[in-house]
Design a protein around this motif. Structure first.
Motif, PDB file in Angstrom:
ATOM      1  N   GLN A 224       0.832  -1.174   0.000  1.00  0.00           N
ATOM      2  CA  GLN A 224       0.000   0.000   0.000  1.00  0.00           C
ATOM      3  C   GLN A 224       0.882   1.244   0.000  1.00  0.00           C
ATOM      4  O   GLN A 224       1.950   1.260   0.592  1.00  0.00           O
ATOM      5  CB  GLN A 224      -0.920   0.006   1.223  1.00  0.00           C
ATOM      6  CG  GLN A 224      -1.936   1.124   1.205  1.00  0.00           C
ATOM      7  CD  GLN A 224      -2.891   1.065   2.389  1.00  0.00           C
ATOM      8  OE1 GLN A 224      -2.638   0.358   3.379  1.00  0.00           O
ATOM      9  NE2 GLN A 224      -3.974   1.799   2.304  1.00  0.00           N
TER      10      GLN A 224
ATOM     11  N   TYR B 270       0.173   7.936 -11.503  1.00  0.00           N
ATOM     12  CA  TYR B 270      -0.883   8.373 -10.600  1.00  0.00           C
ATOM     13  C   TYR B 270      -0.963   9.884 -10.560  1.00  0.00           C
ATOM     14  O   TYR B 270       0.055  10.575 -10.568  1.00  0.00           O
ATOM     15  CB  TYR B 270      -0.620   7.866  -9.186  1.00  0.00           C
ATOM     16  CG  TYR B 270      -1.100   6.473  -8.893  1.00  0.00           C
ATOM     17  CD1 TYR B 270      -1.318   5.545  -9.896  1.00  0.00           C
ATOM     18  CD2 TYR B 270      -1.329   6.080  -7.575  1.00  0.00           C
ATOM     19  CE1 TYR B 270      -1.749   4.261  -9.620  1.00  0.00           C
ATOM     20  CE2 TYR B 270      -1.759   4.802  -7.283  1.00  0.00           C
ATOM     21  CZ  TYR B 270      -1.967   3.900  -8.300  1.00  0.00           C
ATOM     22  OH  TYR B 270      -2.385   2.622  -8.013  1.00  0.00           O
TER      23      TYR B 270
ATOM     24  N   GLY C 235      -4.166   9.045  -6.713  1.00  0.00           N
ATOM     25  CA  GLY C 235      -5.135   8.153  -7.313  1.00  0.00           C
ATOM     26  C   GLY C 235      -4.785   7.822  -8.741  1.00  0.00           C
ATOM     27  O   GLY C 235      -3.975   8.514  -9.367  1.00  0.00           O
ATOM     28  N   PRO C 236      -5.399   6.776  -9.288  1.00  0.00           N
ATOM     29  CA  PRO C 236      -5.056   6.320 -10.639  1.00  0.00           C
ATOM     30  C   PRO C 236      -5.597   7.199 -11.748  1.00  0.00           C
ATOM     31  O   PRO C 236      -5.171   7.060 -12.890  1.00  0.00           O
ATOM     32  CB  PRO C 236      -5.678   4.921 -10.691  1.00  0.00           C
ATOM     33  CG  PRO C 236      -6.829   5.001  -9.747  1.00  0.00           C
ATOM     34  CD  PRO C 236      -6.373   5.899  -8.637  1.00  0.00           C
TER      35      PRO C 236
ATOM     36  N   PHE D  24      -8.494  13.710 -10.339  1.00  0.00           N
ATOM     37  CA  PHE D  24      -9.539  13.846  -9.338  1.00  0.00           C
ATOM     38  C   PHE D  24      -9.778  15.316  -9.018  1.00  0.00           C
ATOM     39  O   PHE D  24      -8.864  16.143  -9.066  1.00  0.00           O
ATOM     40  CB  PHE D  24      -9.203  13.084  -8.051  1.00  0.00           C
ATOM     41  CG  PHE D  24      -7.812  13.324  -7.531  1.00  0.00           C
ATOM     42  CD1 PHE D  24      -6.825  12.364  -7.709  1.00  0.00           C
ATOM     43  CD2 PHE D  24      -7.485  14.487  -6.863  1.00  0.00           C
ATOM     44  CE1 PHE D  24      -5.535  12.569  -7.223  1.00  0.00           C
ATOM     45  CE2 PHE D  24      -6.206  14.715  -6.378  1.00  0.00           C
ATOM     46  CZ  PHE D  24      -5.228  13.745  -6.568  1.00  0.00           C
TER      47      PHE D  24
ATOM     48  N   THR E 240     -13.291  13.919  -3.512  1.00  0.00           N
ATOM     49  CA  THR E 240     -12.657  12.961  -2.616  1.00  0.00           C
ATOM     50  C   THR E 240     -12.922  11.517  -3.017  1.00  0.00           C
ATOM     51  O   THR E 240     -12.101  10.641  -2.734  1.00  0.00           O
ATOM     52  CB  THR E 240     -13.121  13.180  -1.170  1.00  0.00           C
ATOM     53  OG1 THR E 240     -14.544  13.047  -1.094  1.00  0.00           O
ATOM     54  CG2 THR E 240     -12.717  14.570  -0.682  1.00  0.00           C
ATOM     55  N   ARG E 241     -14.048  11.246  -3.673  1.00  0.00           N
ATOM     56  CA  ARG E 241     -14.387   9.863  -4.011  1.00  0.00           C
ATOM     57  C   ARG E 241     -13.440   9.252  -5.029  1.00  0.00           C
ATOM     58  O   ARG E 241     -13.383   8.025  -5.152  1.00  0.00           O
ATOM     59  CB  ARG E 241     -15.821   9.781  -4.526  1.00  0.00           C
ATOM     60  CG  ARG E 241     -16.058  10.434  -5.871  1.00  0.00           C
ATOM     61  CD  ARG E 241     -17.498  10.216  -6.320  1.00  0.00           C
ATOM     62  NE  ARG E 241     -17.749  10.796  -7.637  1.00  0.00           N
ATOM     63  CZ  ARG E 241     -18.171  12.037  -7.839  1.00  0.00           C
ATOM     64  NH1 ARG E 241     -18.402  12.837  -6.800  1.00  0.00           N
ATOM     65  NH2 ARG E 241     -18.367  12.489  -9.071  1.00  0.00           N
ATOM     66  N   ASP E 242     -12.693  10.057  -5.763  1.00  0.00           N
ATOM     67  CA  ASP E 242     -11.755   9.559  -6.759  1.00  0.00           C
ATOM     68  C   ASP E 242     -10.352   9.352  -6.199  1.00  0.00           C
ATOM     69  O   ASP E 242      -9.455   8.940  -6.937  1.00  0.00           O
ATOM     70  CB  ASP E 242     -11.687  10.520  -7.945  1.00  0.00           C
ATOM     71  CG  ASP E 242     -12.993  10.612  -8.709  1.00  0.00           C
ATOM     72  OD1 ASP E 242     -13.679   9.580  -8.849  1.00  0.00           O
ATOM     73  OD2 ASP E 242     -13.324  11.724  -9.165  1.00  0.00           O
ATOM     74  N   VAL E 243     -10.152   9.624  -4.929  1.00  0.00           N
ATOM     75  CA  VAL E 243      -8.840   9.504  -4.317  1.00  0.00           C
ATOM     76  C   VAL E 243      -8.658   8.108  -3.749  1.00  0.00           C
ATOM     77  O   VAL E 243      -9.528   7.600  -3.033  1.00  0.00           O
ATOM     78  CB  VAL E 243      -8.652  10.561  -3.211  1.00  0.00           C
ATOM     79  CG1 VAL E 243      -7.326  10.347  -2.481  1.00  0.00           C
ATOM     80  CG2 VAL E 243      -8.718  11.958  -3.808  1.00  0.00           C
ATOM     81  N   ALA E 244      -7.524   7.486  -4.060  1.00  0.00           N
ATOM     82  CA  ALA E 244      -7.229   6.148  -3.566  1.00  0.00           C
ATOM     83  C   ALA E 244      -6.409   6.160  -2.280  1.00  0.00           C
ATOM     84  O   ALA E 244      -6.560   5.261  -1.445  1.00  0.00           O
ATOM     85  CB  ALA E 244      -6.492   5.343  -4.639  1.00  0.00           C
ATOM     86  N   TYR E 245      -5.549   7.144  -2.113  1.00  0.00           N
ATOM     87  CA  TYR E 245      -4.655   7.207  -0.967  1.00  0.00           C
ATOM     88  C   TYR E 245      -4.647   8.602  -0.385  1.00  0.00           C
ATOM     89  O   TYR E 245      -4.659   9.599  -1.113  1.00  0.00           O
ATOM     90  CB  TYR E 245      -3.222   6.822  -1.362  1.00  0.00           C
ATOM     91  CG  TYR E 245      -3.110   5.463  -2.011  1.00  0.00           C
ATOM     92  CD1 TYR E 245      -3.100   4.307  -1.235  1.00  0.00           C
ATOM     93  CD2 TYR E 245      -3.012   5.342  -3.389  1.00  0.00           C
ATOM     94  CE1 TYR E 245      -2.998   3.060  -1.828  1.00  0.00           C
ATOM     95  CE2 TYR E 245      -2.909   4.093  -3.985  1.00  0.00           C
ATOM     96  CZ  TYR E 245      -2.902   2.957  -3.201  1.00  0.00           C
ATOM     97  OH  TYR E 245      -2.801   1.721  -3.791  1.00  0.00           O
ATOM     98  N   TRP E 246      -4.592   8.660   0.937  1.00  0.00           N
ATOM     99  CA  TRP E 246      -4.577   9.923   1.665  1.00  0.00           C
ATOM    100  C   TRP E 246      -3.408   9.981   2.628  1.00  0.00           C
ATOM    101  O   TRP E 246      -3.057   8.976   3.252  1.00  0.00           O
ATOM    102  CB  TRP E 246      -5.851  10.104   2.485  1.00  0.00           C
ATOM    103  CG  TRP E 246      -7.100  10.302   1.703  1.00  0.00           C
ATOM    104  CD1 TRP E 246      -8.043   9.369   1.425  1.00  0.00           C
ATOM    105  CD2 TRP E 246      -7.560  11.522   1.119  1.00  0.00           C
ATOM    106  NE1 TRP E 246      -9.072   9.936   0.708  1.00  0.00           N
ATOM    107  CE2 TRP E 246      -8.806  11.248   0.504  1.00  0.00           C
ATOM    108  CE3 TRP E 246      -7.044  12.820   1.063  1.00  0.00           C
ATOM    109  CZ2 TRP E 246      -9.536  12.233  -0.161  1.00  0.00           C
ATOM    110  CZ3 TRP E 246      -7.767  13.800   0.395  1.00  0.00           C
ATOM    111  CH2 TRP E 246      -8.997  13.495  -0.205  1.00  0.00           C
TER     112      TRP E 246
END
Length: 119
Positions: free
Chosen positions: A1, A32, A96-97, A100, A103-109
């Motif tokens: 991750q 990304y 994110g891939p 964006f 926030t819904r399009d973000v994979a990592y924070w």
């Protein structure tokens, strides 16, 4: 991750500048999109800027903030100039891939870094 760790937040006078950094570790992908959101108390997390093939900025920061990245170092930066009190928020690094703006399009924070701009 992928792990994202922000740094560079702090207290600054209005009109001043700060430079935020976000270092990515673990499995990373230079394709990304990476960028920044911010969240003030009582408000929703809002898009600030991102970089992938191109850079994109929220209207509220255009002309004042500059996003850049160093792919070899897996690091993204946010240079913030002409800071205003309304820029005060916790700033979150995001990845994110796809591009964006929500926030819904973000994979990592990241965990966030506090930016406070005094009048």
């Amino acid at each position: 991750q992928v792990q994202l760790v922000e740094s560079g937040g702090g207290l600054v006078q209005a009109g001043g500048s700060l430079r935020l950094s976000c270092a990515a570790s673990g499995r990373t992908d230079s394709d990304y999109a990476m960028g920044w959101f911010r969240q003030a108390p009582g408000k929703e997390r809002e898009f600030v800027a991102r970089i992938r093939l191109n850079t994109y900025y929220a209207d509220s920061v255009k002309g004042r903030f500059t996003i850049s990245r160093n792919n070899a170092k897996n690091t993204v930066y946010l240079r913030m100039n002409s800071l205003k009190p309304e820029d005060t928020a916790v700033y979150y690094c995001a990845a994110g891939p796809i591009g964006f703006a929500t926030t819904r399009d973000v994979a990592y924070w990241g965990q966030g870094t506090q930016v406070t701009v005094s009048p």
